[in-house]
Scaffold this active site. Structure first.
Site, PDB file in Angstrom:
ATOM      1  N   ARG A   1      -1.443   5.166  -0.364  1.00  0.00           N
ATOM      2  CA  ARG A   1      -1.365   4.486   0.939  1.00  0.00           C
ATOM      3  C   ARG A   1      -0.444   5.224   1.900  1.00  0.00           C
ATOM      4  NH1 ARG A   1      -4.867   3.301  -1.674  1.00  0.00           N
ATOM      5  NH2 ARG A   1      -5.559   1.255  -2.397  1.00  0.00           N
TER       6      ARG A   1
ATOM      7  N   SER B   1      -5.320  -6.464   0.366  1.00  0.00           N
ATOM      8  CA  SER B   1      -4.123  -6.499  -0.489  1.00  0.00           C
ATOM      9  C   SER B   1      -2.885  -6.408   0.396  1.00  0.00           C
ATOM     10  CB  SER B   1      -4.138  -5.328  -1.473  1.00  0.00           C
ATOM     11  OG  SER B   1      -5.249  -5.429  -2.327  1.00  0.00           O
TER      12      SER B   1
ATOM     13  N   GLU C   1       1.868  -3.553   2.379  1.00  0.00           N
ATOM     14  CA  GLU C   1       0.887  -2.521   2.708  1.00  0.00           C
ATOM     15  C   GLU C   1       0.398  -2.743   4.130  1.00  0.00           C
ATOM     16  OE1 GLU C   1      -3.574  -1.746   1.095  1.00  0.00           O
ATOM     17  OE2 GLU C   1      -1.993  -1.632  -0.413  1.00  0.00           O
TER      18      GLU C   1
END
Length: 304
Positions: A177, A227, A297
């Site tokens: 990420r 998520s 995230e």
């Protein structure tokens, strides 16, 4: 920032109905909550986009670039600056054998379907990711064992000083990420990908399997940003949240999904404050019980 003055300057390049004052950002993010941006601009093509960015730089106006808004949460007070939307008009795609040239505004899921029709494999993992290609490259999005870095040959971008760069994949500093574009606040302008030849039937079977698994295990029927937390080293975020006893916990209209504890969902009337307050409860509990710091995230943007 003189909003009217900046708005007038942007009208040189973009139609008036594409420059909006105090636009609610719940209309442009998958969480369906969040406050207004001072100005919201949706250029029709890449040339207009570049003119808008050049103008904002020259005027020293704070701005951010937004794709589908599928990994962003705007605070309840909103964003004091200009949100520039990348989307329709910046979504052209060209296939040349196993090479794909694509603009940042194309939906990642749509690109995966296009590739399947062309008999090109490598993007099956992306069939259920709701963001744009630009956003997916920016954060090296991934699912089901695949990541954007696996299929990228090179990326064109522009940095905050207006300098355009073209980097091969190995110079993009892709990680979990993470990318160099994130570190340097660069905007992605184009992506070159390499896919493998495969039977269309096999590609579509794999995509069908991924979609079924996603629909079974994830809360796709409620607004969320996917998520919510990054995977902490040695753990899975969703399992850690569940083991903390927080599955189903609700703050206002925000809830830890009873289906998948890695997701925070909007049950219908959540505010951005609800989501952020719930995030803090999860982080504090994870630290208290496991000594693990959960990092979002999701990008949280705007006035605190």
């Amino acid at each position: 920032m003189n909003i009217q003055e900046i708005k007038n300057k942007l009208h040189y390049y973009v139609d008036e109905d594409r420059v909006m004052e105090y636009e609610p950002m719940d209309l442009h993010t998958s969480f369906r909550c969040g406050g207004p941006a001072d100005l919201f601009v949706s250029p029709e093509n890449l040339a207009q986009f570049m003119s808008v960015i050049d103008t904002l730089k020259a005027e020293k106006v704070p701005y951010m670039v937004l794709g589908n808004g599928s990994n962003v949460l705007f605070t309840e007070k909103g964003y004091r600056g200009v949100v520039v939307k990348i989307g329709e008009g910046m979504d052209r795609v060209r296939f040349e054998g196993d090479i794909v040239f694509a603009e940042p505004g194309v939906s990642l899921a749509a690109l995966a379907k296009m590739a399947a029709k062309e008999g090109r494999s490598g993007l099956e993992f992306a069939c259920g990711i709701p963001g744009t290609l630009g956003g997916a490259v920016f954060m090296n999005a991934g699912a089901y064992g695949g990541e954007m870095k696996d299929v990228i040959l090179s990326v064109s971008s522009i940095n905050p000083y207006g300098i355009m760069k073209d980097r091969p994949c190995e110079a993009c500093e892709f990680g979990y990420r993470h990318s160099v574009f994130m570190d340097r606040n660069e905007v992605i302008l184009g992506v070159k990908l390499k896919l493998e030849e495969e039977l269309r039937r096999r590609i579509e079977e794999k995509m069908k399997d991924f979609t079924a698994r996603r629909n079974e295990k994830q809360p796709v029927n409620l607004p969320s940003a996917g998520s919510f937390f990054k995977r902490p080293e040695g753990y899975f975020a969703g399992k850690l949240v569940e083991d903390s006893g927080l599955k189903g916990l609700q703050v206002g209209g925000a809830q830890v999904s009873p289906l998948h504890a890695g997701f925070i969902v909007n049950t219908g009337n959540a505010t951005a404050d609800d989501v952020i307050d719930l995030m803090h409860v999860i982080q504090e509990t994870g630290m208290d019980k496991f000594g693990v710091k959960l990092e979002p995230e999701v990008r949280i943007v705007g006035e605190a």
